[in-house]
Design an enzyme around this catalytic site. Structure first.
Site, PDB file in Angstrom:
ATOM      1  N   ARG A 180       0.623  -1.058   0.093  1.00 56.79           N
ATOM      2  CA  ARG A 180      -0.095   0.032   0.016  1.00 56.79           C
ATOM      3  C   ARG A 180       0.832   1.160  -0.124  1.00 56.79           C
ATOM      4  NH1 ARG A 180      -3.921   0.811   4.669  1.00 56.79           N
ATOM      5  NH2 ARG A 180      -4.723   2.289   3.036  1.00 56.79           N
ATOM      6  N   CYS A 239      -0.578   6.760   8.735  1.00 56.77           N
ATOM      7  CA  CYS A 239      -0.782   5.321   8.145  1.00 56.77           C
ATOM      8  C   CYS A 239      -2.000   5.732   7.158  1.00 56.77           C
ATOM      9  CB  CYS A 239      -1.264   4.659   9.438  1.00 56.77           C
ATOM     10  SG  CYS A 239      -2.534   5.139  10.627  1.00 56.77           S
TER      11      CYS A 239
END
Length: 281
Positions: A180, A239
């Site tokens: 990701r 994040c």
């Protein structure tokens, strides 16, 4: 006072006369009802349930990320309704290696409450040690008044990060999985990639194979490699939505490298504004 991690045996043998507040924050990002269902099927005796979306997040407006922080006063009121006082020892747990419990740990520090720890290894460590579960919801234990103390945890916001992009003194650490981070296999946010110049430290790298945190010495050695010459107090942690970045901040505290900053909106907020730059690979 426990301020970082607590073991299952310590929790099981605590003084029953002491003011301990146990909070179950199990969650599944792909199935938001899963944590509450699991709690109903069995939880640590005396634990209350908090939901990531309802209790540990504020209202979304499409530009502030998937799990924006609630107003501090609203969060303080929610915790007072569970009996939080300045003398309360809070223990948060989940079944995902502290992925969600660390968010609550950080938020209570943000509220100014220092006596909060994460159950090391979570519910698997509790049951693995032979301790029982319960299906009864505990009786409400509201505090007489709610309180907020000065917060000791710093935050940094998108505009501040954007203004310092390219500045060698700004270190951004991204807690998402490597794919990701590279912009691959993005299923949660509409845009893949990362903030330009960020470094990647997957939060699960803080854990041993059994879901417990690595030793302080090992975490310190690994994190010093991530930080390089940057003091831990100057690193910005993010994040996908401000949840697993808290796991990295907890690991840094365990390692004796405290003081890092959280970017609460994280990638889900950053990528909501098309003018903000994106880096891939």
């Amino acid at each position: 006072m426990h301020t970082r991690l607590v073991s299952a045996d310590t929790l099981a043998t605590r003084d029953p006369r002491a003011d301990w507040l146990l909070l179950d924050v199990r969650h599944d990002l792909a199935n938001p009802t899963a944590g509450e269902q699991a709690y109903a099927q069995g939880h640590i005796p005396g634990a209350f349930f908090l939901h990531l979306d309802r209790d540990l997040s504020g209202a979304k407006n499409g530009r502030n990320g998937r799990h924006p922080l609630p107003a501090r006063a609203d969060f303080a009121a929610r915790m007072a309704a569970l009996g939080l006082t300045p003398a309360t020892q809070v223990v948060a747990y989940d079944a995902q290696g502290g992925m969600f419990a660390a968010r609550l740990w950080w938020m209570l520090r943000w509220l100014g409450h220092e006596a909060v720890a994460v159950l090391d290894g979570g519910l698997p460590a509790w049951t693995g040690a032979g301790h029982a579960l319960d299906t009864d919801a505990p009786a409400p234990r509201s505090a007489a008044t709610q309180y907020e103390a000065p917060s000791r945890v710093p935050v940094r916001h998108a505009d501040e990060i954007l203004a310092r992009l390219g500045d060698a003194t700004q270190l951004i650490v991204d807690a998402r999985a490597a794919d990701r981070f590279r912009g691959e296999n993005e299923t949660l946010d509409p845009v893949g990639g990362h903030i330009p110049g960020a470094r990647n430290r997957f939060f699960k790298d803080n854990l041993e194979g059994d879901g417990r945190f690595k030793s302080a010495a090992q975490l310190r050695e690994e994190w010093q490699q991530v930080l390089g010459a940057t003091p831990p107090t100057e690193a910005v942690h993010q994040c996908g939505s401000g949840v697993t970045a808290c796991h990295n901040l907890l690991a840094l505290e365990v390692a004796g490298l405290a003081g890092g900053m959280l970017y609460p909106g994280s990638w889900s907020e950053w990528c909501s504004e098309p003018s903000r730059p994106v880096e891939r690979a």
